[in-house]
Design a protein around this motif. Structure first.
Motif, short mmCIF file in Angstrom:
data_model
loop_
_atom_site.label_atom_id
_atom_site.label_comp_id
_atom_site.label_asym_id
_atom_site.label_seq_id
_atom_site.Cartn_x
_atom_site.Cartn_y
_atom_site.Cartn_z
N ASP A 95 0.83 -1.20 0.00
CA ASP A 95 0.00 0.00 0.00
C ASP A 95 0.87 1.25 0.00
O ASP A 95 1.98 1.24 0.55
CB ASP A 95 -0.91 0.02 1.23
CG ASP A 95 -1.89 -1.15 1.25
OD1 ASP A 95 -2.40 -1.49 0.18
OD2 ASP A 95 -2.12 -1.71 2.34
N CYS A 172 -10.21 -4.22 16.30
CA CYS A 172 -10.38 -4.71 14.94
C CYS A 172 -10.49 -6.24 14.91
O CYS A 172 -9.78 -6.93 15.64
CB CYS A 172 -9.20 -4.29 14.07
SG CYS A 172 -9.15 -2.54 13.69
N GLU A 177 -17.06 -8.99 9.01
CA GLU A 177 -17.18 -8.15 7.82
C GLU A 177 -17.45 -6.69 8.17
O GLU A 177 -18.05 -6.38 9.20
CB GLU A 177 -18.29 -8.68 6.91
CG GLU A 177 -17.93 -9.99 6.22
CD GLU A 177 -18.84 -10.28 5.03
OE1 GLU A 177 -19.87 -9.58 4.88
OE2 GLU A 177 -18.49 -11.18 4.26
N LEU A 178 -17.00 -5.83 7.30
CA LEU A 178 -17.31 -4.41 7.42
C LEU A 178 -18.82 -4.23 7.53
O LEU A 178 -19.59 -4.88 6.82
CB LEU A 178 -16.81 -3.67 6.18
CG LEU A 178 -17.09 -2.17 6.16
CD1 LEU A 178 -16.08 -1.43 7.02
CD2 LEU A 178 -17.08 -1.65 4.73
N THR A 358 -13.57 -5.49 10.03
CA THR A 358 -12.67 -4.79 9.10
C THR A 358 -12.48 -5.54 7.79
O THR A 358 -11.69 -5.11 6.95
CB THR A 358 -11.29 -4.56 9.75
OG1 THR A 358 -10.69 -5.83 10.06
CG2 THR A 358 -11.41 -3.72 11.01
N ARG A 359 -13.18 -6.64 7.58
CA ARG A 359 -13.02 -7.43 6.36
C ARG A 359 -13.96 -6.92 5.28
O ARG A 359 -15.18 -6.85 5.48
CB ARG A 359 -13.31 -8.91 6.63
CG ARG A 359 -13.17 -9.81 5.40
CD ARG A 359 -13.44 -11.27 5.76
NE ARG A 359 -13.34 -12.14 4.60
CZ ARG A 359 -14.37 -12.43 3.80
NH1 ARG A 359 -15.56 -11.95 4.08
NH2 ARG A 359 -14.20 -13.24 2.77
N THR A 360 -13.41 -6.57 4.14
CA THR A 360 -14.25 -6.14 3.01
C THR A 360 -15.13 -7.30 2.57
O THR A 360 -14.62 -8.39 2.31
CB THR A 360 -13.38 -5.68 1.83
OG1 THR A 360 -12.55 -4.59 2.26
CG2 THR A 360 -14.24 -5.24 0.66
N GLY A 363 -14.04 -9.95 0.13
CA GLY A 363 -12.61 -9.80 -0.04
C GLY A 363 -11.82 -10.88 0.68
O GLY A 363 -12.38 -11.77 1.31
N ARG A 374 -4.54 -6.23 6.19
CA ARG A 374 -5.19 -5.08 5.58
C ARG A 374 -6.58 -4.93 6.19
O ARG A 374 -7.23 -5.93 6.51
CB ARG A 374 -5.33 -5.26 4.07
CG ARG A 374 -4.06 -4.92 3.26
CD ARG A 374 -4.40 -4.84 1.78
NE ARG A 374 -3.28 -4.34 0.99
CZ ARG A 374 -2.45 -5.12 0.31
NH1 ARG A 374 -2.60 -6.44 0.37
NH2 ARG A 374 -1.48 -4.60 -0.40
N ASP A 376 -10.40 -2.74 5.87
CA ASP A 376 -11.26 -1.86 5.08
C ASP A 376 -11.37 -0.55 5.85
O ASP A 376 -11.91 -0.50 6.96
CB ASP A 376 -12.64 -2.50 4.89
CG ASP A 376 -13.47 -1.76 3.85
OD1 ASP A 376 -13.57 -0.51 3.96
OD2 ASP A 376 -14.05 -2.41 2.97
N GLU A 377 -10.84 0.52 5.26
CA GLU A 377 -10.71 1.78 5.99
C GLU A 377 -12.04 2.41 6.35
O GLU A 377 -12.09 3.29 7.22
CB GLU A 377 -9.88 2.76 5.16
CG GLU A 377 -8.43 2.32 5.01
CD GLU A 377 -7.61 3.30 4.20
OE1 GLU A 377 -6.51 3.66 4.65
OE2 GLU A 377 -8.07 3.71 3.12
N ARG A 378 -13.13 1.96 5.75
CA ARG A 378 -14.44 2.47 6.14
C ARG A 378 -14.79 2.09 7.56
O ARG A 378 -15.68 2.70 8.18
CB ARG A 378 -15.50 1.96 5.16
CG ARG A 378 -15.38 2.54 3.76
CD ARG A 378 -16.33 1.87 2.79
NE ARG A 378 -15.93 0.49 2.50
CZ ARG A 378 -16.61 -0.33 1.69
NH1 ARG A 378 -17.73 0.11 1.11
NH2 ARG A 378 -16.17 -1.56 1.47
#
Length: 399
Positions: A95, A172, A177-178, A358-360, A363, A374, A376-378
């Motif tokens: 990133d 986190c 999931e997000l 935090t998991r997209t 994804g 990684r 998910d920044e949302r």
């Protein structure tokens, strides 16, 4: 809307966090690019303290690292906590905001925790400015969560929990999931202690084990028998787990060594059993090695107690999650044998920790404490809204 119409506080929090969303993401990326190890979070501390002062919080910069900040008035106080430190691992991502510090990375999501709490602070500043904060909120930006026994004890020794009714935190979870937050009543994490057993004997030749203490054999007995004996001497419902990580003894195949070492961790879900475990471990180690003519030295370090979520705090978190994500946003968190020094706070005042997804969706999956983590920044904005909401709900909820 008429001037005297009641303000929807959850909607106000939502709008403020949305307003600062880009700033919070940028802060998270900045922290991720400049990770700092336990007790060395100087840059992180300065960034957080400066932003809170700008937002009108009463800020105390702690003697080494860390920040305690407060806003509001009145006798009732709730606390929100985030941890600041990174881990001694390499960042394995590509990133643009990957770590610029070799061998150090935010591989546990503390950059998200910190950014989310800053977001909650910005929202609560507006709630307070509107005269809608029914008490005081205290923010604990804590150093050194990743080392035993953890920075929580340091903050507590400085009075960080004085007058606090309840304390809340998010962690986190890349397995959630997000758009979801994992909640659990009762034990969420495990106590985590460090155990080291050193054996000493006279040493000798492998052809004459009867003339010396067979230290390697005794060490093997400790390795295999101590976990088994603990499972029979402690309530199996306590979830005790002893796993070894280090074994050293000897340098030659035909020499019985005069010293050896085994080290590992002891993890326990039950707080009562945790309090009893150290004395039992010491007793059992000496019983195991006694027949083999060696001496045992036991170093047992209590690390952190289990995180045990209190009922009312759990309900407050549930309401905050519902306000932000609706009914579908609330999932049941799994118990973990991981250690978390937030347990020290809950040993003094009631509170709760929740798992921030935090998991997209759709994804890849990651794991904590791995350099390829990684998020998910949302999730940063979601965490900010949930924390701010929990603080307000706690202040209007009967004790």
């Amino acid at each position: 809307m008429p001037a005297d119409a009641p303000v929807n506080v959850p909607a106000l929090i939502d709008s403020v966090v949305e307003k600062y969303d880009a700033e919070l993401v940028e802060l998270r990326r900045d922290l991720h690019a400049h990770p700092e190890l336990s007790w060395a979070e100087t840059r992180t501390t300065a960034l957080v303290a400066d932003r809170l002062e700008e937002a009108g919080w009463r800020v105390t910069r702690l003697p080494q690292t860390g920040v305690v900040a407060e806003i509001g008035e009145g006798p009732r106080v709730v606390a929100l906590r985030a941890d600041l430190d990174a881990l001694p691992v390499d960042d394995a991502t590509d990133d643009p905001w990957r770590s610029t510090v070799p061998g150090v990375a935010h591989a546990c999501g503390h950059d998200v925790h910190t950014s989310a709490l800053v977001g909650a602070a910005l929202a609560l500043s507006e709630v307070h400015a509107r005269g809608l904060l029914p008490g005081r909120v205290r923010l604990l930006f804590q150093p050194a969560e990743e080392v035993m026994p953890g920075g929580a004890l340091h903050l507590m020794s400085l009075g960080a929990l004085d007058d606090v009714e309840r304390v809340f935190a998010l962690h986190c979870d890349p397995g959630v999931e997000l758009g979801q937050v994992g909640l659990r009543l009762g034990p969420l994490t495990s106590a985590a202690d460090r155990l080291e057993v050193r054996l000493e004997g006279t040493g000798g030749h492998t052809s004459r084990p009867h003339l010396t203490g067979d230290l390697t054999f005794a060490l093997a007995k400790v390795i295999t028998e101590l976990p088994a004996m603990l499972s029979r001497r402690l309530d199996p419902r306590s979830g005790v787990s002893l796993v070894w990580g280090i074994v050293t003894a000897g340098a030659a195949a035909n020499v019985i060594p005069d010293r050896g070492l085994v080290a590992g961790t002891v993890r326990i879900l039950d707080a009562v059993v945790w309090a009893e475990c150290e004395s039992l471990v010491r007793e059992l180690v000496h019983d195991i090695v006694r027949p083999y003519g060696v001496v045992a030295h036991v170093d047992y370090q209590q690390g952190v107690p289990p995180v045990v979520n209190e009922m009312l705090a759990h309900q407050v978190f549930s309401q905050a999650v519902h306000d932000v994500l609706g009914e579908e946003g609330h999932v049941i968190a799994h118990q973990s044998l991981g250690g978390e020094d937030f347990g020290w706070y809950l040993d003094q005042v009631p509170g709760a920790m929740a798992r921030l997804g935090t998991r997209t969706p759709g994804g890849p999956s990651y794991d904590l404490h791995q350099g390829n983590l990684r998020v998910d920044e949302r999730a940063t904005g979601i965490g900010a809204k949930v924390l701010a909401g929990a603080a307000v709900h706690a202040l209007v909820t009967d004790r």
